[in-house]
Design a protein around this motif. Sequence first.
Motif, PDB file in Angstrom:
ATOM      1  N   SER A 257       0.821  -1.117   0.086  1.00  0.00           N
ATOM      2  CA  SER A 257       0.010   0.057   0.023  1.00  0.00           C
ATOM      3  C   SER A 257       0.708   1.345  -0.136  1.00  0.00           C
ATOM      4  O   SER A 257       0.247   2.498  -0.499  1.00  0.00           O
ATOM      5  CB  SER A 257      -0.931  -0.037   1.377  1.00  0.00           C
ATOM      6  N   PRO A 261       1.665   2.998  -4.636  1.00  0.00           N
ATOM      7  CA  PRO A 261       1.271   4.571  -5.604  1.00  0.00           C
ATOM      8  C   PRO A 261       2.624   5.230  -5.807  1.00  0.00           C
ATOM      9  O   PRO A 261       2.332   5.992  -7.011  1.00  0.00           O
ATOM     10  CB  PRO A 261       1.130   5.380  -4.037  1.00  0.00           C
ATOM     11  N   TYR A 262       3.865   4.848  -5.705  1.00  0.00           N
ATOM     12  CA  TYR A 262       5.115   5.625  -6.123  1.00  0.00           C
ATOM     13  C   TYR A 262       5.187   4.847  -7.774  1.00  0.00           C
ATOM     14  O   TYR A 262       5.847   5.487  -8.646  1.00  0.00           O
ATOM     15  CB  TYR A 262       6.335   5.329  -5.367  1.00  0.00           C
ATOM     16  N   THR A 344       7.195  13.553  -2.552  1.00  0.00           N
ATOM     17  CA  THR A 344       6.062  12.833  -2.922  1.00  0.00           C
ATOM     18  C   THR A 344       5.017  13.925  -3.763  1.00  0.00           C
ATOM     19  O   THR A 344       4.335  13.777  -4.633  1.00  0.00           O
ATOM     20  CB  THR A 344       5.278  11.999  -1.959  1.00  0.00           C
ATOM     21  N   MET A 466      -4.317   3.179  -7.197  1.00  0.00           N
ATOM     22  CA  MET A 466      -3.413   4.169  -6.532  1.00  0.00           C
ATOM     23  C   MET A 466      -4.193   4.956  -5.351  1.00  0.00           C
ATOM     24  O   MET A 466      -3.874   4.827  -4.179  1.00  0.00           O
ATOM     25  CB  MET A 466      -2.751   5.131  -7.399  1.00  0.00           C
ATOM     26  N   ASN A 469      -4.946   2.832  -2.401  1.00  0.00           N
ATOM     27  CA  ASN A 469      -3.838   2.285  -1.568  1.00  0.00           C
ATOM     28  C   ASN A 469      -3.480   3.601  -0.712  1.00  0.00           C
ATOM     29  O   ASN A 469      -3.088   3.557   0.317  1.00  0.00           O
ATOM     30  CB  ASN A 469      -2.702   1.976  -2.664  1.00  0.00           C
ATOM     31  N   LEU A 470      -3.491   4.714  -1.233  1.00  0.00           N
ATOM     32  CA  LEU A 470      -3.100   6.184  -0.643  1.00  0.00           C
ATOM     33  C   LEU A 470      -3.926   6.135   0.417  1.00  0.00           C
ATOM     34  O   LEU A 470      -3.665   6.491   1.730  1.00  0.00           O
ATOM     35  CB  LEU A 470      -2.977   7.221  -1.659  1.00  0.00           C
TER      36      LEU A 470
END
Length: 729
Positions: A257, A261-262, A344, A466, A469-470
Amino acid sequence: MPKNSKVVKRDLDDEVIESVKDLLSNEDSSDDAFKKSELMVEDPEEKDVDVEEGSDVEDERPAWNSKLQYILAQVGFSVGLGNVWRFPYLCQKNGGGAYLVPYLILLLIIGIPLFFLELAVGQRIRRGSIGVWNYISPKLGGIGFASCVVCFFVALYYNVIIGWSLFYFSQSFQHPLPWDQCPLVKNASHTFVEPECEKSSATTYYWYREALNISSSLSESGGLNWKMTICLLAAWVMVCLAMIKGIQSSGKIMYFSSLFPYVVLLCFLIRGLLLNGSVDGIRHMFTPKLEIMLEPKVWREAATQVFFALGLGFGGVIAFSSYNKRDNNCHFDAVLVSFINFFTSVLATLVVFAVLGFKANIINEKCVTQNSEKILKLLKMGNLSQDMIPHHINFSSITAEDYNLVYDIIQKVKEEQFDSLGLKSCQIEDELDKAVQGTGLAFIAFTEAMTHFPASPFWSVMFFLMLVNLGLGSMFGTIEGIITPIVDTFKVRKEILTVICCLVAFFIGLIFVQRSGNYFVTMFDDYSATLPLLIVVILENIAVIRIYGIDKFMEDLKDMLGFSPSQYYYYMWKYVSPFVLLCLLVASIVQMGLSPPGYNAWIEDTAKEEFHSYPTWGMIVCISLMVLAILPVPIVFMVRRCNLIDDSSGSLASVSYKRGRIIKEPVNLEGDNTSLIHGKSPSEVPSPNFGKNIYRKQTGSPTLDTAPNGRYGIGYLMADMPDMPESDL
């Protein structure tokens, strides 16, 4: 016996136990081996179980499997949806690249120091937010309860956003995407485009009508939206399953998680840079507007973003840090996580404006085509002369530059009649200046841009996965900020508490999946967290720096880290950070007072948003959210101050576990300051002094910084400080 010794009568055992001082007085003072041993009167079998000689296991409090897992958990909590849909908006709105200057300054002034402070107290005391502030000053124990209330309020609506993302994720497995075009409506005679969609856009219509099926006002409930209700249930099931075993279960999920996203952002950045117009978006984004940077509003919004981006005051930072070893370098963690969060945000900003630049380029091309057709019609009708048009202009393949040249010529020649011609200026900057944030960015603007991507379903699946997960990464920290303090304080089973918390939150969260639910999300987002969290963090700063003492705190850090932290933190904590936080609190109150309380309602007939003021009952709810969030602070203060609760009952006393045996902190003892040891029964000892070496160690045995503790909590067992002051509890 000395006159200061105490006698404790027990219901099940009438044996009289002498105090630690009396026990020490009966021993040979030269017996160093005894003095260096851990003082615990208990069964030999229990002692063998508690501490294994040569073992490097400090306690049985759940611990991170690795430093990487812990860092990913903190990154997952701090890096959330705000980095993707709030930071780019603020950057664009407040001077482009110039906005990064006040943001970085405020990150160094309030962000990193306060993040470091929360990490340090959590790691040192090894309890959740309630236990930490009870431990430092029982009268300020309400700070921890206030953090739990705010976490609960935020979790209620934050998981709704995850539910929205799950809905869009589930709808992305089809080509073309369902929000690609406006739906057609058939009647007996002919087929036509849905009027609401025609007046707005396909993605806007899908968001408001298909996804939310939104009502026209807050007062118009409209009943439950069953699609979103199912998605909300799925979101809470995911959170419950991930959190049910605490960090043992959620920690493993963090590997995915937090990192996924990255991967998606990098893929989007590479794909976005290959799109036509992406460079225009990035150039527009980072073109600094220095004059805007000097406005006070810019600094206020930058400070607010720094504050919330790191999750200060929620209790999640303290909860995660409490599962660390006491000698962990939390200073390095604070700096690392803070800058990962910042970079980020910058990465997300690059991605957003590369994609929005591509979208603006497409819209600009449509604008040029439509207005070029208008010019051709005006030329045929004789309203415009052919002599105005430069000879090299070809309207069948006109560029944006050529169109703007023609537009400027017509505007100068037909100055008086120009407005009646109905021509528009097609500037890509005008489209990029239309700042969007939040759901407007994620579910409308970004979604519309992805419909123009090749293989758009793939990118849509990646994007909304994404977002899920964020959101989950932040939810894990938010729920941990609720569960850990309650488990540490009241010793309930974590599994049962997690299930109950998620069930209660789901049923309360049904108000957010009504047709009017989006308006309640806005209400909670605006009023449930901002002011209460600012007050909580100000009180945290006061509790550590003023009440406990900054000099003792710096000594604690030196003992814990193995080196003295920079004096920079001393001055930030003592002077700068409290002042900046107070200014931010005042500015937020003023801003809230100047801004009329209300929300943007979607009007179906006009297919536009319209500002509505909150009704009277809505204002009561807004005020109640702020009051309920901060109410535990004065309540606990008055309860402690006036001794309204019999502390001997243990109802609010801090309780710790040592491998299944409860260790209660004594309350309001009179006489000498030594603790009592109760033979084979649970020991009662004072709360440890937070600045001293409080652990008695076995000669020749490995260094143990903490006593072993039970599964559901952490406490420190001490017996070598007869002069230690008693707790105020």
